[in-house]
Scaffold this motif. Structure first.
Motif, short mmCIF file in Angstrom:
data_model
loop_
_atom_site.label_atom_id
_atom_site.label_comp_id
_atom_site.label_asym_id
_atom_site.label_seq_id
_atom_site.Cartn_x
_atom_site.Cartn_y
_atom_site.Cartn_z
N LEU A 89 0.83 -1.21 0.00
CA LEU A 89 0.00 0.00 0.00
C LEU A 89 0.86 1.25 0.00
N VAL A 90 1.86 1.29 0.88
CA VAL A 90 2.75 2.45 0.95
C VAL A 90 3.52 2.61 -0.36
N PHE A 91 4.02 1.47 -0.88
CA PHE A 91 4.78 1.50 -2.13
C PHE A 91 3.90 1.99 -3.28
N ALA A 92 2.67 1.45 -3.37
CA ALA A 92 1.77 1.83 -4.45
C ALA A 92 1.41 3.31 -4.36
N PHE A 93 1.24 3.82 -3.14
CA PHE A 93 0.92 5.24 -2.96
C PHE A 93 2.07 6.11 -3.46
N ILE A 94 3.30 5.69 -3.14
CA ILE A 94 4.47 6.49 -3.52
C ILE A 94 4.67 6.51 -5.04
N VAL A 95 4.57 5.34 -5.68
CA VAL A 95 4.90 5.27 -7.11
C VAL A 95 3.75 5.74 -8.00
N THR A 96 2.51 5.74 -7.50
CA THR A 96 1.38 6.16 -8.35
C THR A 96 0.90 7.57 -8.04
N ARG A 97 1.49 8.21 -7.04
CA ARG A 97 1.05 9.55 -6.68
C ARG A 97 1.33 10.57 -7.79
N PRO A 98 2.53 10.60 -8.39
CA PRO A 98 2.76 11.55 -9.49
C PRO A 98 1.80 11.31 -10.64
N ASP A 99 1.35 12.38 -11.27
CA ASP A 99 0.34 12.28 -12.32
C ASP A 99 0.84 13.00 -13.57
N GLY A 100 0.81 12.29 -14.70
CA GLY A 100 1.29 12.88 -15.94
C GLY A 100 0.20 13.48 -16.81
N SER A 101 -1.01 13.59 -16.30
CA SER A 101 -2.12 14.15 -17.10
C SER A 101 -2.10 15.66 -17.06
N TYR A 102 -2.61 16.28 -18.11
CA TYR A 102 -2.79 17.74 -18.13
C TYR A 102 -3.99 18.07 -19.00
N GLY A 103 -4.70 19.11 -18.60
CA GLY A 103 -5.92 19.50 -19.28
C GLY A 103 -5.67 20.09 -20.66
N VAL A 104 -6.65 19.91 -21.54
CA VAL A 104 -6.59 20.45 -22.89
C VAL A 104 -7.80 21.37 -23.10
N PRO A 105 -7.59 22.66 -23.37
CA PRO A 105 -8.73 23.57 -23.55
C PRO A 105 -9.65 23.12 -24.67
N ARG A 107 -11.49 20.47 -24.78
CA ARG A 107 -11.57 19.02 -24.95
C ARG A 107 -12.13 18.38 -23.68
N GLY A 108 -12.89 17.31 -23.86
CA GLY A 108 -13.41 16.58 -22.70
C GLY A 108 -12.40 15.63 -22.11
N TYR A 109 -11.35 15.36 -22.83
CA TYR A 109 -10.31 14.44 -22.36
C TYR A 109 -9.05 15.20 -21.95
N GLN A 110 -8.13 14.48 -21.36
CA GLN A 110 -6.84 15.03 -21.00
C GLN A 110 -5.76 14.39 -21.87
N ASP A 111 -4.63 15.08 -21.98
CA ASP A 111 -3.46 14.49 -22.62
C ASP A 111 -2.47 14.07 -21.54
N TYR A 112 -1.47 13.29 -21.94
CA TYR A 112 -0.58 12.68 -20.95
C TYR A 112 0.87 12.80 -21.39
N ARG A 113 1.73 13.12 -20.42
CA ARG A 113 3.17 13.17 -20.68
C ARG A 113 3.89 12.21 -19.74
N LEU A 114 4.89 11.56 -20.24
CA LEU A 114 5.57 10.50 -19.50
C LEU A 114 6.36 11.02 -18.32
N ASP A 115 6.93 12.21 -18.45
CA ASP A 115 7.78 12.72 -17.36
C ASP A 115 6.99 13.12 -16.12
N GLY A 116 5.66 13.03 -16.19
CA GLY A 116 4.87 13.35 -15.01
C GLY A 116 4.75 12.20 -14.03
N TYR A 117 5.14 10.98 -14.45
CA TYR A 117 5.01 9.80 -13.58
C TYR A 117 6.33 9.49 -12.88
N SER A 118 6.25 8.63 -11.87
CA SER A 118 7.42 8.31 -11.07
C SER A 118 8.45 7.56 -11.92
N SER A 119 9.71 7.74 -11.56
CA SER A 119 10.79 7.09 -12.31
C SER A 119 10.71 5.58 -12.18
#
Length: 268
Positions: A89-105, A107-119
């Motif tokens: 649980l602690v490990f999953a919280f740490i590695v999944t907390r960073p979020d690579g999504s960002y809003g698109v004006p 649009r109903g969806y979001q786009d995603y960038r890889l550098d937003g997620y944990s290494s």
């Protein structure tokens, strides 16, 4: 059999039964296109279900039959399971907390960038060594083709909430400025240098954006959206509650054995 033993037996029987749908859900998750293509994340829920299944069975038999040795074994196994779940649980919280999504004006969806997620996620899940197999696996699924059956016009497509996997793998990044023809066909990029992924897009249905970093990010985003942490929290809370009751049953079994032995010795 004491009251605590009865409660422990009932709780473990319920947990035993509940482990069956957990296993079924785990098998279903393993068959999903994203999880099915990531061997590291493919069977953890299934294995967890089987582990809970076996431990609960031991707890039920130990409590119902008032078997002190079996209860002791069950308590040791349950403590290990709870400890592993807490670590996970602690490990999953740490590695999944960073979020690579960002809003698109607009649009109903979001786009995603890889550098937003944990290494850790990028290095162990979508690293360059494993991505070749994951990319080929995704290309063999109907993840993207089914979008052409759901959306006809650009307005319909732009207004919908796409899953991270659909957004990252089935279309080019929005900032590239491609023109919509259908969900799997885009032409004439306005800003081809806006992102490294802009030149990776292909209208070939076996390629699309499967070579894009946004596709890797979308895959990680899909995994993050499954709310695995919530499932783990509920599982840990339930198991701790059952474990505390089982400890009481174990103490009762010891007390009953001690009383019986003394009572027997008093009449011999």
């Amino acid at each position: 059999m004491g009251v605590a033993n009865n409660i422990t037996a009932v709780l473990n029987f319920v947990t035993f039964l509940c482990s069956i749908p957990i296993i079924a859900v785990g098998i279903w998750l393993a068959q999903q296109p994203d999880n099915g293509c990531i061997h590291l994340l493919r069977w953890p829920v299934v294995l967890l279900g089987f582990l809970v299944h076996l431990v609960s069975l031991a707890g039920f038999v130990g409590a119902y039959c008032n078997k002190e040795t079996l209860l002791a074994f069950y308590l040791c196994c349950m403590a290990i399971v709870i400890g592993l779940l807490l670590i996970l649980l602690v490990f999953a919280f740490i590695v999944t907390r960073p979020d690579g999504s960002y809003g698109v004006p607009g649009r109903g969806y979001q786009d995603y960038r890889l550098d937003g997620y944990s290494s850790w996620l990028t290095n162990h899940v979508v690293d360059s060594k494993s991505w070749t197999k994951i990319r080929a696996c995704l290309a063999d699924t109907d993840v993207c083709p089914k979008l052409t059956q759901q959306f006809i016009t650009a307005d319909q497509f732009f207004a919908t909430h796409l899953s991270p996997l659909h957004s990252g793998c089935c279309k080019p990044p929005t900032l590239c400025g491609y023109t919509f023809v259908n969900p799997m066909l885009w032409t004439n990029p306005v800003n081809p240098a806006g992102d490294l992924d802009c030149n990776q897009w292909s209208n070939d249905q076996t390629q699309l954006c499967y070579n894009c970093n946004s596709c890797k990010a979308g895959l990680l985003g899909n995994f993050k959206e499954r709310k695995a942490n919530i499932i783990l929290i509920v599982e840990v809370v339930v198991l701790i509650w059952v474990y505390i009751t089982a400890c009481s049953a174990f103490k009762n079994a010891q007390t009953e054995d001690l009383f019986f032995n003394r009572y027997k010795q008093g009449w011999t």
